[in-house]
Write a protein that holds these residues in place. Sequence first.
Motif, mmCIF file in Angstrom:
data_model
loop_
_atom_site.group_PDB
_atom_site.id
_atom_site.type_symbol
_atom_site.label_atom_id
_atom_site.label_comp_id
_atom_site.label_asym_id
_atom_site.label_seq_id
_atom_site.Cartn_x
_atom_site.Cartn_y
_atom_site.Cartn_z
ATOM 1 N N ALA A 1 12.115 5.323 -2.331
ATOM 2 C CA ALA A 1 11.398 6.085 -1.629
ATOM 3 C C ALA A 1 10.033 6.444 -1.728
ATOM 4 O O ALA A 1 9.668 6.631 -3.135
ATOM 5 N N TYR A 2 8.924 6.178 -1.025
ATOM 6 C CA TYR A 2 7.682 6.231 -1.168
ATOM 7 C C TYR A 2 7.208 7.041 -0.451
ATOM 8 O O TYR A 2 7.311 7.289 0.819
ATOM 9 N N LYS A 3 5.821 7.344 -0.829
ATOM 10 C CA LYS A 3 4.806 8.092 0.133
ATOM 11 C C LYS A 3 3.618 7.228 0.259
ATOM 12 O O LYS A 3 3.080 6.600 -0.636
ATOM 13 N N ARG A 4 3.079 7.425 1.509
ATOM 14 C CA ARG A 4 1.680 6.523 1.718
ATOM 15 C C ARG A 4 0.481 7.457 1.511
ATOM 16 O O ARG A 4 0.529 8.701 1.528
ATOM 17 N N SER A 5 -0.759 6.576 1.422
ATOM 18 C CA SER A 5 -2.200 7.100 1.113
ATOM 19 C C SER A 5 -2.478 7.750 2.533
ATOM 20 O O SER A 5 -2.205 7.540 3.594
ATOM 21 N N GLY A 6 -3.160 8.729 2.136
ATOM 22 C CA GLY A 6 -3.924 9.562 2.991
ATOM 23 C C GLY A 6 -3.369 10.896 3.520
ATOM 24 O O GLY A 6 -2.874 11.403 2.581
ATOM 25 N N TRP A 7 -3.422 11.028 4.658
ATOM 26 C CA TRP A 7 -2.772 12.347 5.176
ATOM 27 C C TRP A 7 -1.379 12.380 5.347
ATOM 28 O O TRP A 7 -0.804 13.655 5.202
ATOM 29 N N TYR A 8 -0.577 11.337 5.169
ATOM 30 C CA TYR A 8 1.109 11.172 5.301
ATOM 31 C C TYR A 8 1.532 12.223 4.454
ATOM 32 O O TYR A 8 1.025 11.921 2.949
ATOM 33 N N SER B 1 0.811 -1.069 -0.191
ATOM 34 C CA SER B 1 -0.150 -0.154 0.219
ATOM 35 C C SER B 1 0.906 1.313 -0.055
ATOM 36 O O SER B 1 1.588 1.503 0.936
ATOM 37 N N PHE B 2 0.774 2.099 -1.158
ATOM 38 C CA PHE B 2 1.674 3.430 -1.180
ATOM 39 C C PHE B 2 0.624 4.362 -2.107
ATOM 40 O O PHE B 2 -0.046 3.944 -2.969
ATOM 41 N N ALA B 3 1.084 5.323 -1.887
ATOM 42 C CA ALA B 3 0.401 6.726 -2.744
ATOM 43 C C ALA B 3 1.108 6.757 -3.962
ATOM 44 O O ALA B 3 0.644 7.040 -5.147
#
Length: 122
Positions: free
Chosen positions: A98-105, A27-29
Amino acid sequence: QVQLVESGGGLVRAGGSLRLSCAVSGSFASIDAMGWYRQAPGNQRELVAGVASGGSTDYADSVKGRFTISRDNAKNTVYLQMNSLKPEDTAVYYCNAAYKRSGWYRRTFEVWGQGTLVTVSS
């Protein structure tokens, strides 16, 4: 949660070629920068090649002109095409993302693969 699966390593003669693949799962954005590192026995882990989300690349001097890093955003996969392999390229190659997570992160997270062994015989 987020994992990297590497493939493509193996045994090859000097002068030959290999193509490494690294697929991101979980799971990631979004995926930002991705790269390949390697570590030979008794040596420190070093950067081999990296690619940013915008497409800019960076290579270690020892592999410039021989290796090419690329990414397929649709498949969430990064590749390392290795040509004109030399015995000194023998190492365990690790994928990094390097990744970003879903949601407000908003912060960037980092994940490493388990490594794939590349052996170049003379």
